[in-house]
Design a protein around this motif. Sequence first.
Motif, short mmCIF file in Angstrom:
data_model
loop_
_atom_site.label_atom_id
_atom_site.label_comp_id
_atom_site.label_asym_id
_atom_site.label_seq_id
_atom_site.Cartn_x
_atom_site.Cartn_y
_atom_site.Cartn_z
N ILE A 26 19.85 12.28 10.32
CA ILE A 26 20.93 12.20 9.33
C ILE A 26 20.65 11.15 8.25
O ILE A 26 21.46 10.98 7.34
CB ILE A 26 22.29 11.92 10.00
N TYR A 27 19.51 10.45 8.34
CA TYR A 27 19.16 9.45 7.33
C TYR A 27 18.05 9.94 6.39
O TYR A 27 17.41 9.15 5.72
CB TYR A 27 18.73 8.14 8.00
N GLY A 28 17.87 11.24 6.33
CA GLY A 28 16.79 11.78 5.53
C GLY A 28 17.20 12.10 4.09
O GLY A 28 18.35 12.42 3.80
N GLN A 29 16.23 12.05 3.19
CA GLN A 29 16.47 12.40 1.79
C GLN A 29 16.85 13.87 1.63
O GLN A 29 17.57 14.23 0.69
CB GLN A 29 15.21 12.13 0.96
N SER A 30 16.39 14.70 2.55
CA SER A 30 16.70 16.12 2.44
C SER A 30 18.18 16.38 2.62
O SER A 30 18.79 17.16 1.88
CB SER A 30 15.88 16.91 3.47
N LEU A 31 18.79 15.74 3.60
CA LEU A 31 20.21 15.90 3.84
C LEU A 31 21.04 15.25 2.74
O LEU A 31 21.98 15.83 2.22
CB LEU A 31 20.59 15.32 5.20
N HIS A 32 20.67 14.04 2.35
CA HIS A 32 21.49 13.28 1.40
C HIS A 32 21.28 13.71 -0.05
O HIS A 32 22.23 13.68 -0.84
CB HIS A 32 21.20 11.79 1.55
N GLY A 34 19.17 16.60 -1.08
CA GLY A 34 18.66 17.95 -1.29
C GLY A 34 17.17 17.99 -1.57
O GLY A 34 16.67 18.93 -2.18
N TYR A 35 16.46 16.95 -1.10
CA TYR A 35 15.02 16.82 -1.36
C TYR A 35 14.24 17.55 -0.27
O TYR A 35 13.79 16.97 0.71
CB TYR A 35 14.65 15.35 -1.42
N ALA A 36 14.13 18.86 -0.45
CA ALA A 36 13.41 19.73 0.49
C ALA A 36 13.01 20.97 -0.29
O ALA A 36 13.57 21.29 -1.33
CB ALA A 36 14.30 20.10 1.67
N VAL A 37 12.00 21.68 0.23
CA VAL A 37 11.59 22.95 -0.37
C VAL A 37 11.57 24.00 0.72
O VAL A 37 11.36 23.70 1.90
CB VAL A 37 10.23 22.84 -1.08
N PHE A 38 11.78 25.24 0.32
CA PHE A 38 11.89 26.30 1.33
C PHE A 38 11.42 27.62 0.77
O PHE A 38 11.16 27.77 -0.42
CB PHE A 38 13.34 26.40 1.83
N VAL A 102 10.42 22.69 4.37
CA VAL A 102 9.70 21.40 4.39
C VAL A 102 10.70 20.32 4.01
O VAL A 102 11.31 20.39 2.94
CB VAL A 102 8.52 21.40 3.39
N TYR A 103 10.89 19.35 4.91
CA TYR A 103 11.90 18.32 4.66
C TYR A 103 11.34 16.93 4.92
O TYR A 103 10.34 16.75 5.62
CB TYR A 103 13.16 18.58 5.49
N ALA A 104 12.01 15.95 4.32
CA ALA A 104 11.50 14.58 4.32
C ALA A 104 11.92 13.80 5.57
O ALA A 104 12.97 14.06 6.16
CB ALA A 104 12.00 13.85 3.07
N LYS A 154 11.22 26.26 -5.35
CA LYS A 154 12.40 26.53 -4.53
C LYS A 154 12.82 25.24 -3.83
O LYS A 154 12.45 24.97 -2.69
CB LYS A 154 12.12 27.65 -3.52
N VAL A 155 13.59 24.45 -4.57
CA VAL A 155 14.06 23.15 -4.10
C VAL A 155 15.48 23.30 -3.57
O VAL A 155 16.34 23.91 -4.23
CB VAL A 155 14.04 22.11 -5.25
N SER A 156 15.74 22.76 -2.41
CA SER A 156 17.04 22.93 -1.77
C SER A 156 18.18 22.49 -2.69
O SER A 156 19.19 23.20 -2.83
CB SER A 156 17.09 22.15 -0.46
N GLY A 157 18.04 21.33 -3.32
CA GLY A 157 19.11 20.81 -4.16
C GLY A 157 19.47 21.70 -5.33
O GLY A 157 20.62 21.69 -5.79
N ASN A 158 18.52 22.48 -5.81
CA ASN A 158 18.80 23.39 -6.93
C ASN A 158 19.84 24.45 -6.57
O ASN A 158 20.48 25.02 -7.46
CB ASN A 158 17.52 24.09 -7.39
#
Length: 296
Positions: A26-32, A34-38, A102-104, A154-158
């Motif tokens: 829960i301390y990852g950049q992906s969750l906070h 949206g820094y992930a690609v898929f 892929v997540y941070a 394809k960035v999650s945050g987008n």
Amino acid sequence: MKYFNSNTVLYLDGKFQNAANTTADIYGQSLHYGYAVFEGIRAYQTHNGTRIFKIREHYERLKKSAELVNMPFPWDINNLIKQTYKLLELNKLKNAYIRPLVYAAPNMSLVAATDVSIMICAWEWGAYLGNQQLKVCVSSYERPNPKSTPIEAKVSGNYVNSILATTEAKRKGFDEALLLDMNGNVAEAPGANIFIEKNGRLYTPPLGNILAGITRATVIELCRILDIELIEKHLTVNDLKHADSAFFCGTATEIAGIAAIDEYQFPVKWNDSVGATIQRTYKCLVLEKQNYEVII
């Protein structure tokens, strides 16, 4: 919709494990942030067995997406392909939707990731936008400016932008939204590219302000095979509302006909449209039926 049960297996950092027992930090950049690609990939049951459509192209785009947002991608694509087929086998899936992510690692700063994980899961999924022609509205939301974020990744945050547009459309009584770009030109749907038909020709927005869809590229190739004239050009809302027909395309969407944009009803019946020909041919292609190029 329930995506997994107590027996579901997913792939995480080189190992297969039970999905119900898997945790995320829960301390990852992906969750906070949206820094992930898929990616979204489809598998089909064919007469040649279970086949994943354009799997290499999807993993190559996943790698490119990671590179565009400065995320490491230390995995071998050939191995990822092998493990994806194994994942389907373990879950006894033949027709499936596959989601690599892929997540941070844990990091609450705003600097680029140095450590990442890859997760691959899969589930049964039918027609993403249903089996009926769609009622679509032009969204009040715009696609992000490509100078603000790499649109071709394809960035999650987008996809917050996509959620807002689809939610708005459904609240208004439509099936889906269509977004414009920052110049007021037609861009794409929240999760699909668009083609319009006029006088037997197909038109689609050029790359630059849209996702370079793998299904979009497939449609363009089918146009070449079927000798259908295809023109990539900037399209206006006025172009849409003088078109003969239109359709969305995407891995999840496949080929989905559009009945209307806002108040404008397309005059050509879907079964008589160029889009319907593309739809039938695309289905033959993904199911690996022989001579798909002449089945129209």
